[in-house]
Scaffold this motif. Structure first.
Motif, PDB file in Angstrom:
ATOM      1  N   CYS A 122      -7.110  10.034  -1.525  1.00  0.00           N
ATOM      2  CA  CYS A 122      -8.023   9.227  -1.432  1.00  0.00           C
ATOM      3  C   CYS A 122      -9.227  10.043  -0.555  1.00  0.00           C
ATOM      4  O   CYS A 122      -9.083  10.219   0.582  1.00  0.00           O
ATOM      5  CB  CYS A 122      -8.042   7.682  -1.009  1.00  0.00           C
ATOM      6  SG  CYS A 122      -9.542   6.625  -1.401  1.00  0.00           S
ATOM      7  N   CYS A 175     -10.370  -0.226  -5.125  1.00  0.00           N
ATOM      8  CA  CYS A 175      -9.167   0.987  -4.784  1.00  0.00           C
ATOM      9  C   CYS A 175      -9.544   1.887  -6.268  1.00  0.00           C
ATOM     10  O   CYS A 175      -9.294   1.440  -7.316  1.00  0.00           O
ATOM     11  CB  CYS A 175      -7.822   0.518  -4.712  1.00  0.00           C
ATOM     12  SG  CYS A 175      -7.014   1.985  -4.592  1.00  0.00           S
ATOM     13  N   ARG A 212     -11.911   5.961   0.613  1.00  0.00           N
ATOM     14  CA  ARG A 212     -11.473   4.913   1.659  1.00  0.00           C
ATOM     15  C   ARG A 212     -12.115   3.647   1.588  1.00  0.00           C
ATOM     16  O   ARG A 212     -12.472   2.732   2.459  1.00  0.00           O
ATOM     17  CB  ARG A 212     -11.433   5.312   3.190  1.00  0.00           C
ATOM     18  CG  ARG A 212     -10.566   6.491   3.547  1.00  0.00           C
ATOM     19  CD  ARG A 212      -9.254   6.274   3.662  1.00  0.00           C
ATOM     20  NE  ARG A 212      -8.524   7.481   3.997  1.00  0.00           N
ATOM     21  CZ  ARG A 212      -7.411   8.034   3.560  1.00  0.00           C
ATOM     22  NH1 ARG A 212      -6.949   7.391   2.468  1.00  0.00           N
ATOM     23  NH2 ARG A 212      -6.861   8.932   4.116  1.00  0.00           N
ATOM     24  N   ALA A 246      -2.009   2.813  -5.595  1.00  0.00           N
ATOM     25  CA  ALA A 246      -2.176   2.977  -4.299  1.00  0.00           C
ATOM     26  C   ALA A 246      -2.031   1.673  -3.715  1.00  0.00           C
ATOM     27  O   ALA A 246      -1.456   1.166  -2.949  1.00  0.00           O
ATOM     28  CB  ALA A 246      -3.618   3.529  -3.647  1.00  0.00           C
ATOM     29  N   VAL A 258       0.746  -1.340  -0.101  1.00  0.00           N
ATOM     30  CA  VAL A 258       0.067  -0.106   0.101  1.00  0.00           C
ATOM     31  C   VAL A 258       0.936   1.177  -0.020  1.00  0.00           C
ATOM     32  O   VAL A 258       1.622   1.285   0.998  1.00  0.00           O
ATOM     33  CB  VAL A 258      -0.976   0.095   1.244  1.00  0.00           C
ATOM     34  CG1 VAL A 258      -1.674   1.130   1.269  1.00  0.00           C
ATOM     35  CG2 VAL A 258      -1.689  -1.189   1.310  1.00  0.00           C
ATOM     36  N   THR A 280       1.065   4.512   0.942  1.00  0.00           N
ATOM     37  CA  THR A 280       0.214   5.577   1.799  1.00  0.00           C
ATOM     38  C   THR A 280       0.229   6.979   1.306  1.00  0.00           C
ATOM     39  O   THR A 280      -0.465   7.830   1.604  1.00  0.00           O
ATOM     40  CB  THR A 280       0.937   5.337   3.184  1.00  0.00           C
ATOM     41  OG1 THR A 280      -0.105   5.934   3.988  1.00  0.00           O
ATOM     42  CG2 THR A 280       1.993   5.889   3.505  1.00  0.00           C
ATOM     43  N   CYS A 315      -2.509   7.201  -0.975  1.00  0.00           N
ATOM     44  CA  CYS A 315      -3.702   7.054   0.033  1.00  0.00           C
ATOM     45  C   CYS A 315      -4.320   8.381   0.601  1.00  0.00           C
ATOM     46  O   CYS A 315      -5.211   8.604   0.736  1.00  0.00           O
ATOM     47  CB  CYS A 315      -3.565   6.016   0.872  1.00  0.00           C
ATOM     48  SG  CYS A 315      -3.250   4.280   0.347  1.00  0.00           S
TER      49      CYS A 315
END
Length: 98
Positions: free
Chosen positions: A37, A76, A40, A81, A29, A31, A34
């Motif tokens: 994003c 996702c 989630r 990600a 992952v 981060t 993320c």
């Protein structure tokens, strides 16, 4: 086959699962990706609840009890990600009959 699991509690079902975790995670992952994003989706979609949002906007992921279903990768919507591959031979989830 489904009938044998009908009367089992979640805890009993989970006691029939072995996780042979590799030192090398089969899911990575990013981060940093993320952080942008807003949905989630991985957090809510993962059946094993292995994705946890962090206070700084990232995602913490624990691969050791992953069911290898690929749901996180499919839901996702942030390119790059989540990187998913099958665990190395001899590792991963193992479902036992009894």
């Amino acid at each position: 086959m489904a009938d044998q699991y009908h009367d089992l509690s979640f805890e009993e079902r989970m006691s029939r699962v072995d996780f042979r975790a590799s030192e090398q995670p089969h899911i990575a992952v990013d981060t940093e990706v993320c952080r942008s994003c807003t949905t989630r989706a991985c957090v809510t979609a993962c059946p094993a609840n292995l994705f946890v949002p962090t206070a700084d906007g990232g995602i913490l992921f624990n691969h050791e009890q992953c069911f290898e279903c690929g749901t996180c990768y499919l839901v996702c919507d942030q390119s790059g990600a989540i990187t998913w591959e099958y665990p190395a031979g001899g590792h991963g989830v193992v479902f036992r009959k009894g």
